[in-house]
Write a protein that holds these residues in place. Structure first.
Motif, mmCIF file in Angstrom:
data_model
loop_
_atom_site.group_PDB
_atom_site.id
_atom_site.type_symbol
_atom_site.label_atom_id
_atom_site.label_comp_id
_atom_site.label_asym_id
_atom_site.label_seq_id
_atom_site.Cartn_x
_atom_site.Cartn_y
_atom_site.Cartn_z
ATOM 1 N N GLU A 147 0.939 -1.122 0.026
ATOM 2 C CA GLU A 147 -0.165 -0.201 0.236
ATOM 3 C C GLU A 147 0.789 1.344 0.339
ATOM 4 O OE1 GLU A 147 -3.052 2.270 3.115
ATOM 5 O OE2 GLU A 147 -2.917 0.247 3.821
ATOM 6 N N GLY A 148 1.586 1.387 -1.100
ATOM 7 C CA GLY A 148 2.079 2.396 -0.984
ATOM 8 C C GLY A 148 2.533 2.930 -2.962
ATOM 9 N N ASP A 149 3.402 4.370 -2.907
ATOM 10 C CA ASP A 149 3.483 4.847 -4.508
ATOM 11 C C ASP A 149 3.705 3.957 -5.076
ATOM 12 O OD1 ASP A 149 3.734 6.951 -6.006
ATOM 13 O OD2 ASP A 149 5.489 7.691 -5.851
ATOM 14 N N CYS B 208 7.668 2.204 -5.617
ATOM 15 C CA CYS B 208 7.430 1.380 -5.453
ATOM 16 C C CYS B 208 8.258 0.497 -7.495
ATOM 17 C CB CYS B 208 6.726 0.336 -5.422
ATOM 18 S SG CYS B 208 6.105 0.655 -3.789
ATOM 19 N N LEU C 81 8.955 5.321 -1.773
ATOM 20 C CA LEU C 81 8.454 4.202 -1.088
ATOM 21 C C LEU C 81 5.969 4.738 -1.297
ATOM 22 C CD1 LEU C 81 9.799 2.025 1.274
ATOM 23 C CD2 LEU C 81 8.088 1.061 -0.388
ATOM 24 N N TYR D 296 6.623 4.577 6.226
ATOM 25 C CA TYR D 296 7.456 4.541 5.607
ATOM 26 C C TYR D 296 9.249 3.972 5.502
ATOM 27 C CZ TYR D 296 2.910 1.460 3.458
ATOM 28 O OH TYR D 296 2.318 1.314 3.513
ATOM 29 N N GLY E 20 4.125 -1.167 -5.966
ATOM 30 C CA GLY E 20 2.823 -0.533 -5.428
ATOM 31 C C GLY E 20 1.937 -0.192 -6.171
ATOM 32 N N ASP F 13 -0.755 1.940 -4.598
ATOM 33 C CA ASP F 13 -1.643 3.077 -4.318
ATOM 34 C C ASP F 13 -1.740 4.350 -5.425
ATOM 35 O OD1 ASP F 13 -3.257 4.370 -2.811
ATOM 36 O OD2 ASP F 13 -2.089 4.331 -0.756
ATOM 37 N N CYS G 12 -1.274 -4.344 3.400
ATOM 38 C CA CYS G 12 -1.488 -2.863 3.061
ATOM 39 C C CYS G 12 -2.893 -2.530 4.409
ATOM 40 C CB CYS G 12 -2.436 -2.898 1.958
ATOM 41 S SG CYS G 12 -4.146 -4.263 1.946
#
Length: 433
Positions: free
Chosen positions: A103-105, A109, A130, A135, A164, A166, A294
């Motif tokens: 649950e990140g960019d 990522c 991230l 993080y 990633g 998100d 996530c």
């Protein structure tokens, strides 16, 4: 006459006191309902718990699983960040999982993935990509470092990857696109047009020109598809697919902000699309399954809150091929962001009777596979009844100390997850300054 007046006064006085008592009783009842008072009685022992739980080596993923989801009850505890690596390592060692999705960019990522495949870069700078300050920790650095070290020794077909899911940031997706154009030798001027529409800083686009920007991104995608073989040859197949996906995520990002009014449902739906995209690559190119990580409420098989939908979308599409591992704590010192933006340590209790059982065991965390619990046992009945569970996001609410229902969710564990990891005492992450 005098007696009548006196009686009326006494009756009026009595009614006032009755009214006050009723009012106080209603207030106390409301506070009890909301959970404003501390827990007086600790949960009792659940027979069979100690015999049913294992350490992480007991994680066995059912045959046919395509996605393994690991949740986290909070964003601000070390134990839940450490579990990302611990569970991923176990899956790499025992299953065909070779990809980790956070649950990140998405764009950040993708840049980190180049690093874990052996590309140049500085570890701390990678961690910053991230997408979230939560993080920026030693635990997440260890995850990325382990992936890179693993790939240095792994055979070409056995390497691990990071994705990633998100959609809340845009600048790294822009960097993916510009790097792609550098590789192919941009003769159409798309790279310059990206600068024109998005500028050099985050959120520098003009909202009034949204439709024109979206048209440009569609044009860019059409060009990439028309010259697919040529671009794949210059970039490599997976880099090409990431390149196209970066344009798609820029569209998601713009719609999320400008047309969907930061909709939680829209965000989770687009995250689900990104999960499906990564899974398709893993199954087609690597014959592998995918691990995602996530917040519990996002990956839950049921709609855990009014604002989270991802797990429901995944459960609807993948059914039994979607395996979920939730987490919970009994007590936490959570590193959480306050209203002013500064971080504080928040001490709370989940009142989770299952997580409480860990207190009497030698270690601080244990794994429980619900499918291996006898439905007629005491433990089997507990996991089939509503249980209080902790749930903390990335923003502190001043009412948490007084209204338990804001951070304690009551759900049936076996409906929400396939398995759980219980931590008795969760400790705060230390975010890099």
């Amino acid at each position: 006459m005098k007696n009548n007046v006196t009686e009326k006064k006494e009756k009026k006085k009595k009614n006032k006191w009755i009214g006050r008592i009723i009012f106080i009783a209603v207030i106390i009842g409301a506070l009890i309902y909301l959970g404003a008072f501390p827990t007086v009685f600790k949960p009792g022992k659940i027979d069979g718990f100690a015999e049913a739980v294992t350490d992480l080596s007991g994680i066995q993923i059912p045959e046919g699983t395509r996605i393994v989801a690991l949740g986290e009850a909070t964003h601000g505890n070390k134990e839940f960040q450490e579990l990302k690596l611990d569970v991923f390592k176990h899956l790499v060692e025992t299953t065909n999982v070779r990809a980790f999705m956070l649950e990140g960019d998405m764009g950040g990522c993708a840049l980190i993935n180049e690093y874990v495949q052996g590309g140049e870069g500085d570890l701390k700078e990678m961690v910053k990509l991230l997408g979230y300050k939560i993080y920026r920790t030693d635990q997440m650095a260890e995850l990325i470092s382990w992936m890179r070290e693993y790939n240095e020794k792994a055979a070409e077909g056995d390497k691990v990857r990071i994705y990633g899911m998100d959609i809340q940031y845009d600048t790294r997706c822009i960097k993916i696109l510009k790097k792609g154009y550098e590789k192919i030798g941009d003769t159409s001027g798309y790279s310059a047009k990206i600068d024109q529409w998005f500028g050099q800083e985050e959120d520098q686009y003009e909202p009034s020109k949204l439709n024109e920007i979206l048209d440009f991104l569609k044009e860019l995608e059409s060009d990439a598809q028309e010259h697919g073989e040529e671009y794949k040859k210059a970039m490599g197949t997976e880099a090409y697919e990431t390149f196209v996906r970066a344009a798609v995520n820029l569209e998601y990002y713009l719609h999320y902000r400008e047309t969907e009014n930061f909709s939680h449902k829209y965000r989770d739906e687009m995250m689900k699309n990104n999960v499906s995209w990564a899974l398709e690559i893993e199954e087609r190119e690597h014959n592998g399954a995918l691990m995602i990580s996530c917040h519990n409420d996002h990956m839950s098989q049921i709609q855990a809150t009014a604002f989270t939908f991802l797990g429901v979308f995944l459960q609807e599409e993948y059914g039994d091929a979607y395996f979920t591992i939730g987490t919970d704590y009994y007590v936490t010192d959570d590193n959480i962001r306050g209203a002013s933006g500064s971080r504080d340590i928040l001490h709370l209790c989940s009142d989770d009777k299952l997580a409480y059982q860990v207190k009497s065991l030698p270690e601080n965390q244990y794994y429980l596979d619900f499918a291996k619990v006898n439905a007629d046992s005491k433990l089997g009945k507990v996991i089939r009844s509503k249980v209080s569970m902790g749930s903390l996001g990335e923003r502190y609410n001043s009412l948490y100390k007084f209204v338990k229902k804001l951070h304690q969710l009551k759900h049936v564990p076996i409906e929400k997850y396939d398995a759980m990891i219980f931590v008795y005492q969760a400790t705060p992450i230390e975010v890099w300054e």
